[in-house]
Each structure stands twice: as structure tokens, then as C-alpha cells.
Scaffold this active site. Sequence first.
Site, mmCIF file in Angstrom:
data_model
loop_
_atom_site.group_PDB
_atom_site.id
_atom_site.type_symbol
_atom_site.label_atom_id
_atom_site.label_comp_id
_atom_site.label_asym_id
_atom_site.label_seq_id
_atom_site.Cartn_x
_atom_site.Cartn_y
_atom_site.Cartn_z
ATOM 1 N N ARG A 123 21.185 32.399 -28.913
ATOM 2 C CA ARG A 123 22.054 31.440 -28.213
ATOM 3 C C ARG A 123 22.713 30.528 -29.224
ATOM 4 O O ARG A 123 22.238 30.361 -30.334
ATOM 5 C CB ARG A 123 21.224 30.593 -27.238
ATOM 6 C CG ARG A 123 20.890 31.307 -25.945
ATOM 7 C CD ARG A 123 20.116 30.388 -25.024
ATOM 8 N NE ARG A 123 20.942 29.302 -24.518
ATOM 9 C CZ ARG A 123 20.637 28.010 -24.603
ATOM 10 N NH1 ARG A 123 19.540 27.617 -25.214
ATOM 11 N NH2 ARG A 123 21.446 27.103 -24.098
ATOM 12 N N LYS A 188 8.107 29.079 -30.195
ATOM 13 C CA LYS A 188 8.934 30.085 -29.505
ATOM 14 C C LYS A 188 8.385 31.503 -29.699
ATOM 15 O O LYS A 188 8.248 31.986 -30.819
ATOM 16 C CB LYS A 188 10.366 29.987 -30.019
ATOM 17 C CG LYS A 188 11.332 30.874 -29.259
ATOM 18 C CD LYS A 188 12.703 30.277 -29.302
ATOM 19 C CE LYS A 188 13.761 31.275 -28.891
ATOM 20 N NZ LYS A 188 15.072 30.647 -28.772
ATOM 21 N N ARG A 324 15.031 19.444 -25.922
ATOM 22 C CA ARG A 324 13.882 19.221 -26.815
ATOM 23 C C ARG A 324 12.974 18.172 -26.179
ATOM 24 O O ARG A 324 13.458 17.298 -25.466
ATOM 25 C CB ARG A 324 14.360 18.650 -28.161
ATOM 26 C CG ARG A 324 14.798 19.722 -29.127
ATOM 27 C CD ARG A 324 15.096 19.127 -30.484
ATOM 28 N NE ARG A 324 16.262 18.254 -30.488
ATOM 29 C CZ ARG A 324 16.322 17.092 -31.125
ATOM 30 N NH1 ARG A 324 15.279 16.608 -31.770
ATOM 31 N NH2 ARG A 324 17.423 16.380 -31.099
HETATM 32 C C1 BTN Z 1 17.817 32.900 -28.276
HETATM 33 O O1 BTN Z 1 16.730 32.423 -27.974
HETATM 34 O O2 BTN Z 1 18.588 32.301 -29.022
HETATM 35 C C2 BTN Z 1 18.194 34.240 -27.710
HETATM 36 C C3 BTN Z 1 17.694 35.386 -28.536
HETATM 37 C C4 BTN Z 1 18.047 36.745 -27.959
HETATM 38 C C5 BTN Z 1 17.702 37.871 -28.885
HETATM 39 C C6 BTN Z 1 17.860 39.213 -28.233
HETATM 40 S S1 BTN Z 1 17.217 40.524 -29.201
HETATM 41 C C7 BTN Z 1 17.950 41.703 -28.157
HETATM 42 C C8 BTN Z 1 19.311 41.170 -27.791
HETATM 43 N N1 BTN Z 1 20.304 41.535 -28.775
HETATM 44 C C9 BTN Z 1 20.782 40.485 -29.419
HETATM 45 O O3 BTN Z 1 21.636 40.517 -30.331
HETATM 46 N N2 BTN Z 1 20.224 39.358 -28.959
HETATM 47 C C10 BTN Z 1 19.286 39.637 -27.904
#
Ligand code: BTN
Length: 326
Positions: A123, A188, A324
Site C-alpha cells: 500500500r 505485521k 498508528r
Molecule cells: C501492504 O501491506 O502494504 C500490502 C502488501 C501486499 C503484498 C501482496 S504480495 C501479493 C500481491 N502482489 C503484490 O505486488 N502485492 C500483493
Amino acid sequence: MNRRTKLLSLLSDGGWHSGEALAETLGISRAGVWKQLDQLKVKYGLQVHSVRGRGYRLPNSLELLDRARINELLPAHLLGAIPQIEILDSVESTNSYLMEKMTPQLVSGQICLAERQTGGRGRRGRHWVSPFGSNIYFSMYRRFAMAPAELSGVSLVAGLAVINTLKQLGVEGVGLKWPNDVLYNGRKLAGLLLEVSGEQSGPSNVVIGIGLNVHLPSEQAGDINQPWIDLKQIPGGELLTRNQLVASLVENLQTVMDRFEKEGFEPLRLGWRTHDVYDGKDILLQFGDRTIKGIHRGIDETGALLVETAEGVKAYHGGEVSLRPA
Ligand code: BTN
């Protein structure tokens, strides 16, 4: 199975294998083995240890993703109902992969997994660390008849599916942080990235991306700039296999998404709130360089976060917002 995959499955036990034995099993020369080992480094970013007299080994044992195994673990009714799961060795991002394929031919329910992502996305423009064979990088495409604007709860619902999966497999103490982080003791464990597109009045295309840390060696964690954890460090999570996790994730996602499609977010909202670790707590909400302080007052029927400040209770939507503890 191609040669590289065969070599990988031989090395996946983490033990030593002599060049000679590998050459014989693969039916190639020692120089050919060396070339293939080099490809594991170049193509998959894998470290291969080599010691004269002992041979080659990977630093850790690996459980490779295996479609046949995942299918065995899926309930029979689902097996016939979902499209074939796609497993890639290495891809830039499983989300981007499905988004690029998003044509009328892509069937709702299509799932893509990868052993490694070279440009995994998180994100707010962040990078998602995705080394080979360590974690789960999972994306599912779903088509909804509703308009994109009606889908605001869908990303929360997907997080609930991750929680249900972990609890079903015996991992306790996991919780959610709005909008869709999965935490254990404030660290996380998993993150979700949902990408929604479509005509203003529907239908909508959604790619649900899930990154779940299963065994992330700390030397690979590199630039993660927040406290993180993997299942290996959590009681009840250390023995779970990636194939088992994927099968359970597929089942739980299917269940919550079907329910969301029929009944909307409201019936799932209570389940979400019971796992929300900051509900009722003092929080900081950050948008770009602006931060507000308030009390977390739950989520509304659209999945927006309710925050109480001196000015009253206001609803905030996901997107570029980050929460947060205060
Ligand atoms: C976050 O917490 O910032 C979101 C992370 C999401 C990661 C997953 S891994 C599979 C899918 N492909 C990506 O490029 N991102 C999501």
C-alpha cells in the site's frame, strides 16, 4: 517438470548434494549442473552454498508450492467451482500479473501465486519484500456486479479471510489493523493490497493481493521499515506448510467473498470489529504529511474508520490513510 525446477526440488531438502549425484539424476554434465545452479541465483535470487568435497545446498530447506497438493487439501465442492490455480516461479507482482490479464476471458475466482516477486507492491507505493520460497504471495481476481463505489468494504473482508485462515489452522492472537494489516503483538504478519476498477455503475473488477510472511529470513527482510513477524516465530504457526496455508486461504476467501457478494459488508462488520486490535484506543491517523489524533470508534457499514476528536466523530476511507497507535 523442467530441469531447473527438478534441481530445485532436489535441493529443497536443504541438505548437501554432490555435483556428481545432481548431474546423474538430472541426466546432464557437471558443467550443466553448475550452469543450472547459476540460474537459480540469477533467476530466483537464491543463495546456493558450495563446499568442495560436499557439494551444494540451499541455506534453508524449502517447501515448494505444489498445485496438486493444494488441490488435495481443498474441499471437493470448491475444486470444481474455481479456475485452475496458477503458480509462477518468479514474477514482478502477482497483482500486476492478474491486472494485466484482466480481459473478459479472465474468470472470476482466478488465483495466481508466485514463489518470488521481483517488484512486489504494498500500500501507499511501498515495496513488498518477496524472496523466493519464503512466504506467500497470492492474488485472486473477482468480478462483482456492483459498482466500484459499493465495494469499499471488500478490502476489509479480505483481511477477515486471512484471520479466519490462521485461526482455523491453530494460530491464536492474530488481529487486524484498519484497513487491512494482519498483526501479531503489534508486528505485521500479513498485508493486503486491493485494486478495484470498472465502469461507474459496475461491473467491478477486483484483484485481492495478499502477502503473508511464513518464513522470512532476517537477512532477506532488508528494507522493511516497520516491526514485522513471520509464522515461524508464532506458536502454532511454526509447523504450518505453505501449501496448507494456501488451500485454507482459498477456501476462506471464497467463503467471505461469496457472502459479501450476496449480503454486502454489514453482516461481516461485527466479525471484523472483534479482531480489530485498536478499536476503542487512542490512535494517530496520517494522510500524507498531515496527522490527526483521536479515538478509534470502530468502522461504519461501508468499512470507513470512525475517529472521534474534539470536533465529533468523522468517517475516513482507506486509500492513502495510515493508522498508528498513539
Ligand atoms: C501492504 O501491506 O502494504 C500490502 C502488501 C501486499 C503484498 C501482496 S504480495 C501479493 C500481491 N502482489 C503484490 O505486488 N502485492 C500483493
